[in-house]
Design a protein around this motif. Structure first.
Motif, mmCIF file in Angstrom:
data_model
loop_
_atom_site.group_PDB
_atom_site.id
_atom_site.type_symbol
_atom_site.label_atom_id
_atom_site.label_comp_id
_atom_site.label_asym_id
_atom_site.label_seq_id
_atom_site.Cartn_x
_atom_site.Cartn_y
_atom_site.Cartn_z
ATOM 1 N N ARG A 340 0.855 -1.186 0.000
ATOM 2 C CA ARG A 340 0.000 0.000 0.000
ATOM 3 C C ARG A 340 0.895 1.241 0.000
ATOM 4 O O ARG A 340 1.642 1.471 0.956
ATOM 5 C CB ARG A 340 -0.919 -0.001 1.226
ATOM 6 C CG ARG A 340 -1.772 -1.254 1.325
ATOM 7 C CD ARG A 340 -2.739 -1.150 2.500
ATOM 8 N NE ARG A 340 -3.496 -2.390 2.675
ATOM 9 C CZ ARG A 340 -4.586 -2.497 3.434
ATOM 10 N NH1 ARG A 340 -5.038 -1.450 4.101
ATOM 11 N NH2 ARG A 340 -5.217 -3.649 3.525
ATOM 12 N N LEU A 341 0.810 2.005 -1.055
ATOM 13 C CA LEU A 341 1.593 3.231 -1.168
ATOM 14 C C LEU A 341 0.808 4.375 -0.519
ATOM 15 O O LEU A 341 -0.279 4.727 -0.969
ATOM 16 C CB LEU A 341 1.876 3.546 -2.634
ATOM 17 C CG LEU A 341 2.795 4.733 -2.925
ATOM 18 C CD1 LEU A 341 4.200 4.464 -2.393
ATOM 19 C CD2 LEU A 341 2.843 5.024 -4.417
ATOM 20 N N TYR A 342 1.363 4.910 0.558
ATOM 21 C CA TYR A 342 0.690 5.955 1.328
ATOM 22 C C TYR A 342 1.373 7.305 1.151
ATOM 23 O O TYR A 342 2.597 7.381 0.987
ATOM 24 C CB TYR A 342 0.715 5.610 2.825
ATOM 25 C CG TYR A 342 -0.276 4.579 3.261
ATOM 26 C CD1 TYR A 342 -1.614 4.899 3.439
ATOM 27 C CD2 TYR A 342 0.128 3.265 3.516
ATOM 28 C CE1 TYR A 342 -2.530 3.948 3.866
ATOM 29 C CE2 TYR A 342 -0.782 2.310 3.943
ATOM 30 C CZ TYR A 342 -2.111 2.654 4.112
ATOM 31 O OH TYR A 342 -3.014 1.719 4.523
ATOM 32 N N ALA A 343 0.578 8.368 1.245
ATOM 33 C CA ALA A 343 1.114 9.723 1.375
ATOM 34 C C ALA A 343 1.357 9.954 2.864
ATOM 35 O O ALA A 343 0.467 10.377 3.602
ATOM 36 C CB ALA A 343 0.138 10.744 0.808
ATOM 37 N N GLU A 344 2.543 9.611 3.295
ATOM 38 C CA GLU A 344 2.912 9.742 4.700
ATOM 39 C C GLU A 344 4.426 9.816 4.798
ATOM 40 O O GLU A 344 5.135 9.420 3.874
ATOM 41 C CB GLU A 344 2.394 8.568 5.532
ATOM 42 C CG GLU A 344 2.963 7.222 5.139
ATOM 43 C CD GLU A 344 2.384 6.047 5.914
ATOM 44 O OE1 GLU A 344 1.381 6.232 6.623
ATOM 45 O OE2 GLU A 344 2.923 4.929 5.783
ATOM 46 N N ASP A 345 4.898 10.327 5.907
ATOM 47 C CA ASP A 345 6.339 10.534 6.086
ATOM 48 C C ASP A 345 6.903 9.525 7.084
ATOM 49 O O ASP A 345 6.796 9.707 8.290
ATOM 50 C CB ASP A 345 6.587 11.960 6.588
ATOM 51 C CG ASP A 345 8.076 12.296 6.643
ATOM 52 O OD1 ASP A 345 8.891 11.402 6.351
ATOM 53 O OD2 ASP A 345 8.408 13.445 6.980
ATOM 54 N N PRO A 346 7.505 8.446 6.615
ATOM 55 C CA PRO A 346 8.055 7.440 7.534
ATOM 56 C C PRO A 346 9.130 7.994 8.456
ATOM 57 O O PRO A 346 9.322 7.488 9.561
ATOM 58 C CB PRO A 346 8.642 6.383 6.583
ATOM 59 C CG PRO A 346 7.895 6.558 5.307
ATOM 60 C CD PRO A 346 7.652 8.036 5.214
ATOM 61 N N ASP A 422 10.057 4.198 -0.019
ATOM 62 C CA ASP A 422 11.357 3.642 0.374
ATOM 63 C C ASP A 422 11.225 2.728 1.583
ATOM 64 O O ASP A 422 11.959 1.742 1.717
ATOM 65 C CB ASP A 422 12.338 4.779 0.661
ATOM 66 C CG ASP A 422 12.548 5.675 -0.555
ATOM 67 O OD1 ASP A 422 12.329 5.195 -1.672
ATOM 68 O OD2 ASP A 422 12.902 6.849 -0.367
ATOM 69 N N PHE A 423 10.292 3.037 2.470
ATOM 70 C CA PHE A 423 10.012 2.159 3.608
ATOM 71 C C PHE A 423 9.518 0.793 3.129
ATOM 72 O O PHE A 423 9.942 -0.251 3.643
ATOM 73 C CB PHE A 423 8.970 2.814 4.512
ATOM 74 C CG PHE A 423 8.376 1.905 5.548
ATOM 75 C CD1 PHE A 423 9.110 1.494 6.645
ATOM 76 C CD2 PHE A 423 7.068 1.448 5.430
ATOM 77 C CE1 PHE A 423 8.565 0.653 7.602
ATOM 78 C CE2 PHE A 423 6.504 0.615 6.376
ATOM 79 C CZ PHE A 423 7.262 0.206 7.468
ATOM 80 N N LEU A 424 8.649 0.793 2.119
ATOM 81 C CA LEU A 424 8.135 -0.478 1.580
ATOM 82 C C LEU A 424 9.274 -1.313 0.988
ATOM 83 O O LEU A 424 9.336 -2.533 1.208
ATOM 84 C CB LEU A 424 7.062 -0.206 0.525
ATOM 85 C CG LEU A 424 5.777 0.455 1.021
ATOM 86 C CD1 LEU A 424 4.888 0.851 -0.158
ATOM 87 C CD2 LEU A 424 5.015 -0.468 1.978
ATOM 88 N N VAL A 425 10.144 -0.663 0.242
ATOM 89 C CA VAL A 425 11.282 -1.386 -0.340
ATOM 90 C C VAL A 425 12.152 -1.979 0.757
ATOM 91 O O VAL A 425 12.580 -3.139 0.684
ATOM 92 C CB VAL A 425 12.115 -0.442 -1.237
ATOM 93 C CG1 VAL A 425 13.419 -1.120 -1.661
ATOM 94 C CG2 VAL A 425 11.312 -0.038 -2.470
ATOM 95 N N TYR A 452 11.297 3.936 11.801
ATOM 96 C CA TYR A 452 12.037 3.877 10.541
ATOM 97 C C TYR A 452 12.837 5.153 10.325
ATOM 98 O O TYR A 452 12.345 6.261 10.553
ATOM 99 C CB TYR A 452 11.051 3.697 9.387
ATOM 100 C CG TYR A 452 11.667 3.834 8.019
ATOM 101 C CD1 TYR A 452 12.367 2.783 7.438
ATOM 102 C CD2 TYR A 452 11.547 5.024 7.301
ATOM 103 C CE1 TYR A 452 12.931 2.912 6.172
ATOM 104 C CE2 TYR A 452 12.106 5.157 6.038
ATOM 105 C CZ TYR A 452 12.782 4.094 5.484
ATOM 106 O OH TYR A 452 13.338 4.223 4.231
ATOM 107 N N THR A 453 14.068 5.007 9.886
ATOM 108 C CA THR A 453 14.894 6.139 9.484
ATOM 109 C C THR A 453 15.496 5.816 8.126
ATOM 110 O O THR A 453 16.107 4.760 7.946
ATOM 111 C CB THR A 453 16.022 6.409 10.495
ATOM 112 O OG1 THR A 453 15.449 6.658 11.783
ATOM 113 C CG2 THR A 453 16.842 7.610 10.068
#
Length: 681
Positions: A340-346, A422-425, A452-453
């Motif tokens: 799920r691709l979200y508009a959010e800032d990990p 990038d978090f998903l990857v 996550y960073t």
């Protein structure tokens, strides 16, 4: 029942688009409903007809039953598809649709009501002999009774809202002190999200997998299951990655869980598409969790391994056709994984992101499917769920599907609002996931308490940012000239152009000098500050290989493909490794954003996102401690708790409950204790 001629989709975004695509293939007309915030949304443009149903907030548009029924009457629609979320599991809505003489593409209202209440559903499943998690699901909701039940169940315990889903109104509790606080928060979140603050308690199953069975039933008592989906990778109880089949599933376990799911559906006279969700522990024991009486977000992975169109089956069953599918006809071929691709800032605790989409370029690859509902130039609104797209990859085996999905994400760019790409990857490339060993504890174990960073940009990428800024500045300057030969574009009166830039990444400032002897060829010197001195650390040669916004560069003999888009004085740059936003400046300074604020800067507490104030816990004159809860802001269906970062006295409160706030709005001001004394000492 007669054949459906025209469907109104009582939803928005990618699911509205998804339903319309199947309807169009079947020769069925479609009607979109939309709010003021969705005027330019793709589902509006795709539909044969579209009706405005109210302002942006869902309580004034997508959740107003009368407005949706009025839209159906205006357009002579004969059926309504609810999608998922919004009113999809609202029994009153299903009942109103049926009473209006329309076909509801979903189960009957009585079934939605029964299974929409986790307490009632669990009691019914216990009666039907379906394995259930030990817990408390009785009507007495007093604090005293819930505390007593918690002591009987023993910690850890899951506190859950009986209505709704998506992780809202749900808390994992480790001890009694935490339990009392969780009751307050869960009730508030549940009441705001679902209109009911009723809770159930369940024994927390440690390190389980979340495995769900897709069921389908017609109006004549015929029920089949379409295999399972593993949805174990979750963050805050919301699914992040889903796949089919489950990596640890055996034919025997699939048959057993499938039979339990079919019995659950048959016991309640279910009709249409439904999902029976289970927790699967490490011993192979499974427990009923809940039943979703609608199409699931993750239905595409089932479609890709079965070859079936679940929306088409929904429509056919709703109009009274028999389900022309026997259990032995169902087989799972290959493997499919969805993210799920979200508009959010990990990098900022996954804070929902809003704003204009400067570029949307999904990858084009064989056996990769994008279900999306956004277009370039569209604004991501704070009123709705932050999911903008689903990316699904298929392969003959799991590893092929996984690699294909990683590559598709790397070749996809959504620029403007921050995203979790990038978090998903990162998740897909962790060894635990690669081995198929991820449980519901996966994200917590991998990223820990700090969250996550993103990986820091390499020096090559830092150099590339400077080159992009240099190209932009040069083209802006030349646009004011009458005509400049290519040979002179990079020269000044003192020789070849040399332009300094400062690049802030995280806490480190890089000083760059970009020079160019000819168009398309650049040298970048990178220095960092060490005390009062600037020390040269690296030099990179950058050659521009291809022109336009899709630019390829040769950096030290490494070809890097990128996408660069300028919008509102921001240069957005998409790389396979990371997306950046460069704020263009007339004084040759630029900032690459890699994180955001947390809603507080010392004693000035600002809104970390667009949203609605749910509650305010302090007033002027109150003394607050560092870490004390100040307020709750709800955005994109989730509640975000705002905490003080200082100890001091509240001198200003500018927010009240039910107020809308925009990102960076000042909400509360706190004067730190002893600041004045220290300054006067």
């Amino acid at each position: 029942m007669s054949s459906i001629r025209k469907i109104l989709i009582a939803n928005r975004g990618e699911i509205a688009v998804r339903v319309m695509q199947t309807a169009r293939r079947l020769g069925i007309s479609t009607v979109a409903v939309y709010s003021d915030a969705d005027v330019e949304a793709p589902h509006v443009a795709l539909a044969d007809e579209a009706i405005l149903i109210g302002p942006g907030p869902v309580g004034e548009s997508y959740l107003v039953i009368d407005n949706i029924l009025d839209a159906a009457r205006q357009t002579n629609a004969d059926a309504i598809h609810p999608g998922y979320g919004f009113l999809s599991e609202n029994a009153d809505f299903a009942d109103a649709v049926q009473k209006a003489g329309l076909i509801f593409i979903g189960p009957d209202a009585e079934v939605i009501s029964l299974m929409g209440n986790k307490a009632a559903a669990k009691r019914r499943m216990i009666e039907a002999g379906v394995p259930c998690v030990p817990g408390y699901e009785d009507a007495d909701q007093s604090d005293e009774r819930l505390i007593q039940a918690a002591k009987e169940i023993k910690f850890p315990i899951m506190v859950k809202a009986t209505a709704g889903g998506g992780g809202r109104g749900m808390r994992l509790v480790q001890d009694m002190d935490e339990f009392k606080s969780a009751l307050v928060t869960a009730r508030s979140e549940a009441a705001n999200a679902f209109g009911s603050d009723e809770l159930i308690l369940e024994k927390a199953i440690i390190y389980p997998r979340h495995v769900e069975i897709q069921v389908f039933a017609d109006r004549y008592g015929h029920v089949v299951h379409l295999g399972e989906r593993d949805c174990s990778v979750q963050r805050r109880h919301q699914k992040v990655i889903e796949e089919s089949p489950c990596p640890v599933m055996t034919p025997e376990l699939r048959a057993d869980m499938g039979a339990a799911a079919v019995e659950a559906a048959r016991n309640i006279n279910y009709v249409g598409a439904g999902t029976v969700e289970f927790l699967l522990d490490q011993s192979g024991a499974y427990y009923f969790l809940e039943m979703n009486t609608r199409l699931q977000v993750e239905h595409p992975v089932t479609e890709m391994v079965t070859g079936l169109d679940l929306v088409e089956l929904q429509i056919k069953v709703a109009q009274g056709d028999t389900l022309d599918l026997q259990q032995e006809d169902v087989s799972l071929d290959g493997h499919a994984i969805e993210v799920r691709l979200y508009a959010e800032d990990p990098n900022n605790d996954f804070m929902p992101a809003t704003g204009k989409i400067a570029a949307w370029r999904p990858a084009v690859m064989e056996n990769v499917r994008f279900d999306d509902g956004v277009v370039e130039g569209q604004n991501i609104s704070p009123f709705y769920d932050p999911m903008v797209a689903k990316v699904i990859a298929y392969g003959d085996d799991r590893e092929t599907a996984r690699k294909r999905l990683v590559e598709a994400l790397r070749q996809t760019a959504l620029l403007g609002p921050a995203t979790n790409r990038d978090f998903l990857v990162t998740c897909l490339e962790k060894e635990t996931f690669i081995k198929g060993e991820a449980t519901t504890a996966f994200i917590g174990e991998i990223f820990g308490e700090t969250g996550y960073t993103a990986e820091p940009l390499s020096s090559e990428m830092v150099a590339l940012q400077g080159v992009l800024h240099f190209i932009h500045d040069r083209e802006q300057a030349l646009s004011r000239a009458i005509s400049v030969p290519d040979a002179l574009k990079n020269f000044s009166t003192s020789g070849s152009l040399q332009t300094p830039y400062s690049l802030l990444i995280g806490d480190e400032v890089f000083d760059l000098t970009v020079s160019s002897a000819k168009v398309g060829s650049y040298r970048v010197d990178i220095a960092v500050e060490e005390g009062a001195d600037k020390v040269l650390i690296e030099t990179h040669d950058v050659e521009q290989v291809s022109p336009d916004e899709s630019i390829s560069f040769n950096v030290n003999n490494q070809i890097i493909k990128s996408l660069a888009v300028i919008d509102s004085n921001v240069l957005y740059h998409a790389l396979q490794s990371a997306d950046t936003a460069i704020f263009l400046s007339s004084i040759n300074q630029l900032v690459v954003t890699d994180d955001g604020g947390d809603g507080s800067a010392g004693g000035l507490v600002t809104a970390p996102l667009h949203g609605r104030v749910i509650d305010v816990f302090v007033k002027v004159g109150d003394k607050v401690a560092d870490g004390q809860k100040l307020a709750i802001v709800e955005a994109m269906k989730m509640q975000h708790e705002i905490f003080s970062e200082v100890e001091g006295n509240v001198v200003d409160v500018r927010i009240v409950s039910d107020q809308q706030v925009s990102v960076n709005d000042l909400m509360i001001e706190i004067v730190e204790e002893n600041v004045g004394d220290e300054e006067n000492a």
